[in-house]
Design a protein around this motif. Structure first.
Motif, PDB file in Angstrom:
ATOM      1  N   ARG A 224       0.671  -6.953   6.264  1.00 39.69           N
ATOM      2  CA  ARG A 224       1.214  -5.642   5.885  1.00 39.69           C
ATOM      3  C   ARG A 224       2.435  -5.287   6.729  1.00 39.69           C
ATOM      4  O   ARG A 224       3.413  -4.746   6.232  1.00 39.69           O
TER       5      ARG A 224
ATOM      6  N   THR B  51      -6.512  -9.866  -1.722  1.00 43.22           N
ATOM      7  CA  THR B  51      -5.224 -10.539  -1.617  1.00 43.22           C
ATOM      8  C   THR B  51      -4.112  -9.634  -2.138  1.00 43.22           C
ATOM      9  O   THR B  51      -4.352  -8.709  -2.900  1.00 43.22           O
TER      10      THR B  51
ATOM     11  N   GLU C   6      -1.485  -7.817   9.811  1.00 42.88           N
ATOM     12  CA  GLU C   6      -0.327  -8.630  10.175  1.00 42.88           C
ATOM     13  C   GLU C   6       0.589  -8.833   8.976  1.00 42.88           C
ATOM     14  O   GLU C   6       1.813  -8.685   9.069  1.00 42.88           O
TER      15      GLU C   6
ATOM     16  N   GLU D  18      -3.549 -13.041   2.027  1.00 41.06           N
ATOM     17  CA  GLU D  18      -4.656 -12.156   2.350  1.00 41.06           C
ATOM     18  C   GLU D  18      -4.126 -10.804   2.799  1.00 41.06           C
ATOM     19  O   GLU D  18      -3.080 -10.719   3.428  1.00 41.06           O
ATOM     20  N   ASP D  19      -4.863  -9.756   2.472  1.00 44.59           N
ATOM     21  CA  ASP D  19      -4.482  -8.399   2.849  1.00 44.59           C
ATOM     22  C   ASP D  19      -4.961  -8.145   4.278  1.00 44.59           C
ATOM     23  O   ASP D  19      -6.117  -7.809   4.504  1.00 44.59           O
ATOM     24  N   SER D  20      -4.064  -8.328   5.248  1.00 42.91           N
ATOM     25  CA  SER D  20      -4.397  -8.097   6.650  1.00 42.91           C
ATOM     26  C   SER D  20      -3.323  -7.217   7.281  1.00 42.91           C
ATOM     27  O   SER D  20      -2.218  -7.092   6.745  1.00 42.91           O
TER      28      SER D  20
ATOM     29  N   MET E 121     -12.111 -11.747   0.812  1.00 37.46           N
ATOM     30  CA  MET E 121     -11.145 -10.767   1.263  1.00 37.46           C
ATOM     31  C   MET E 121     -10.114 -10.519   0.161  1.00 37.46           C
ATOM     32  O   MET E 121      -9.800 -11.401  -0.624  1.00 37.46           O
TER      33      MET E 121
END
Length: 58
Positions: free
Chosen positions: A44, A3, A42, A38-40, A1
């Motif tokens: 963001r 980041t 939540e 991690e780029d999620s 995933m």
């Protein structure tokens, strides 16, 4: 995933308690500290809430 690398560039002094808590949730609590998350959605949302105190890199 993917980041996201975020760096705290603003001080939490005289900020609301929820903004301070958001910085701690992102792993930041001191000026110029960097965290890689991690780029999620939540993460963001947390970044958007305190974006005026952060520098964001992909």
């Amino acid at each position: 995933m993917a980041t996201i690398k975020i760096t705290q560039i603003g001080s939490p002094i005289r900020r609301k308690a929820d903004q301070r808590a958001t910085l701690i949730g992102l792993g930041l609590n001191k000026m110029h500290k960097t965290s890689e998350l991690e780029d999620s959605p939540e993460v963001r949302g947390m970044i958007r809430k305190v974006s005026h105190m952060l520098s964001v890199e992909k």
